[in-house]
Scaffold this motif. Structure first.
Motif, PDB file in Angstrom:
ATOM      1  N   PHE A 103     -42.155   9.039  21.669  1.00 30.30           N
ATOM      2  CA  PHE A 103     -42.583   9.658  22.920  1.00 30.30           C
ATOM      3  C   PHE A 103     -41.374   9.936  23.796  1.00 30.30           C
ATOM      4  O   PHE A 103     -40.507   9.084  23.973  1.00 30.30           O
ATOM      5  N   LEU A 104     -41.330  11.142  24.352  1.00 23.58           N
ATOM      6  CA  LEU A 104     -40.228  11.596  25.202  1.00 23.58           C
ATOM      7  C   LEU A 104     -40.765  11.973  26.588  1.00 23.58           C
ATOM      8  O   LEU A 104     -41.968  12.194  26.755  1.00 23.58           O
ATOM      9  N   PRO A 109     -35.646  18.867  22.451  1.00 20.91           N
ATOM     10  CA  PRO A 109     -34.787  20.054  22.410  1.00 20.91           C
ATOM     11  C   PRO A 109     -35.000  20.840  21.113  1.00 20.91           C
ATOM     12  O   PRO A 109     -35.264  20.254  20.054  1.00 20.91           O
ATOM     13  N   ALA A 110     -34.869  22.130  21.198  1.00 24.43           N
ATOM     14  CA  ALA A 110     -35.087  23.000  20.037  1.00 24.43           C
ATOM     15  C   ALA A 110     -34.144  22.665  18.888  1.00 24.43           C
ATOM     16  O   ALA A 110     -34.486  22.869  17.722  1.00 24.43           O
ATOM     17  N   LYS A 128     -45.232  18.341  21.006  1.00 20.17           N
ATOM     18  CA  LYS A 128     -45.103  18.845  22.378  1.00 20.17           C
ATOM     19  C   LYS A 128     -44.097  18.045  23.187  1.00 20.17           C
ATOM     20  O   LYS A 128     -43.208  18.615  23.821  1.00 20.17           O
ATOM     21  N   GLN A 129     -44.276  16.741  23.230  1.00 21.14           N
ATOM     22  CA  GLN A 129     -43.356  15.833  23.935  1.00 21.14           C
ATOM     23  C   GLN A 129     -43.044  14.630  23.048  1.00 21.14           C
ATOM     24  O   GLN A 129     -42.772  13.549  23.551  1.00 21.14           O
ATOM     25  N   GLU A 130     -43.096  14.865  21.751  1.00 19.51           N
ATOM     26  CA  GLU A 130     -42.907  13.796  20.778  1.00 19.51           C
ATOM     27  C   GLU A 130     -42.083  14.311  19.609  1.00 19.51           C
ATOM     28  O   GLU A 130     -42.003  15.500  19.361  1.00 19.51           O
ATOM     29  N   ALA A 148     -31.816  13.002  20.154  1.00 16.60           N
ATOM     30  CA  ALA A 148     -32.798  13.417  21.162  1.00 16.60           C
ATOM     31  C   ALA A 148     -33.827  12.328  21.456  1.00 16.60           C
ATOM     32  O   ALA A 148     -34.515  12.377  22.473  1.00 16.60           O
ATOM     33  N   ALA A 149     -33.920  11.335  20.580  1.00 18.01           N
ATOM     34  CA  ALA A 149     -34.911  10.262  20.754  1.00 18.01           C
ATOM     35  C   ALA A 149     -34.345   9.059  21.490  1.00 18.01           C
ATOM     36  O   ALA A 149     -35.062   8.074  21.704  1.00 18.01           O
TER      37      ALA A 149
END
Length: 169
Positions: A103-104, A109-110, A128-130, A148-149
């Motif tokens: 979970f973010l 980020p792409a 979506k946000q994970e 990113a995590a």
């Protein structure tokens, strides 16, 4: 009233961030949350609140910081969002105890997949946000690093399913 699921980062994992769940419930109740329930000792709490998401997050974070003497990361989802995370799992045919959603605070980020290192047989997909990860041989021996995590917090699909169920009641 909104039903929220709060996921605390780095609580009761690997001997760090000790927080008894009785204390977490007490802190939530002090923040004015109602029907507070914790799930396993890794910082999962379901509650109802009149507060908007960011206000509920700030209320819990400030109490946790006062308790722990340092900031404790909190990510909050509504009950519906938690159910959506469960249903969006791209690895639903894989073992739920070896599949996690990280979970973010916002969308990954792409270029998340391009910056991973140490990938073996893990499967990774963006939500979506994970960030979803299936650890084919389990997390213990994985060398996978996902920059990113770094500020996120992971829960396996079994935990997500229980939290989504609780939040739907």
């Amino acid at each position: 009233m909104t039903i929220y699921v709060a996921l605390l980062r780095a609580v009761n994992v690997g001997g760090t961030g000790k927080l008894p769940m009785t204390e977490l419930r007490r802190l939530c109740e002090e923040a004015g949350f109602i029907d507070v329930r914790t799930y396993i000792a890794s910082g999962n709490v379901v509650f109802e609140s009149k507060l908007a998401r960011r206000a509920a997050q700030a209320a819990l974070e400030s109490r946790l910081e006062a308790y722990a003497g340092k900031p404790v990361g909190v990510l909050i989802r509504t009950g519906k969002e938690m159910a959506d995370v469960l249903h969006a799992n791209p690895f639903s045919d894989e073992a739920p105890n070896r599949t996690v959603a990280i979970f973010l605070d916002g969308p990954p980020p792409a270029d998340t997949l391009e910056h991973m290192t140490g990938q073996g047989n893990e499967k990774v997909a963006l939500g979506k946000q994970e960030i979803y990860v299936h650890y084919g041989e389990g997390m213990a021996n994985s060398k996978l690093k996902i920059p990113a995590a770094k500020t996120g917090t992971a829960r396996n699909i079994n935990t997500i399913a229980t939290l989504a169920e609780w939040a739907a009641q």
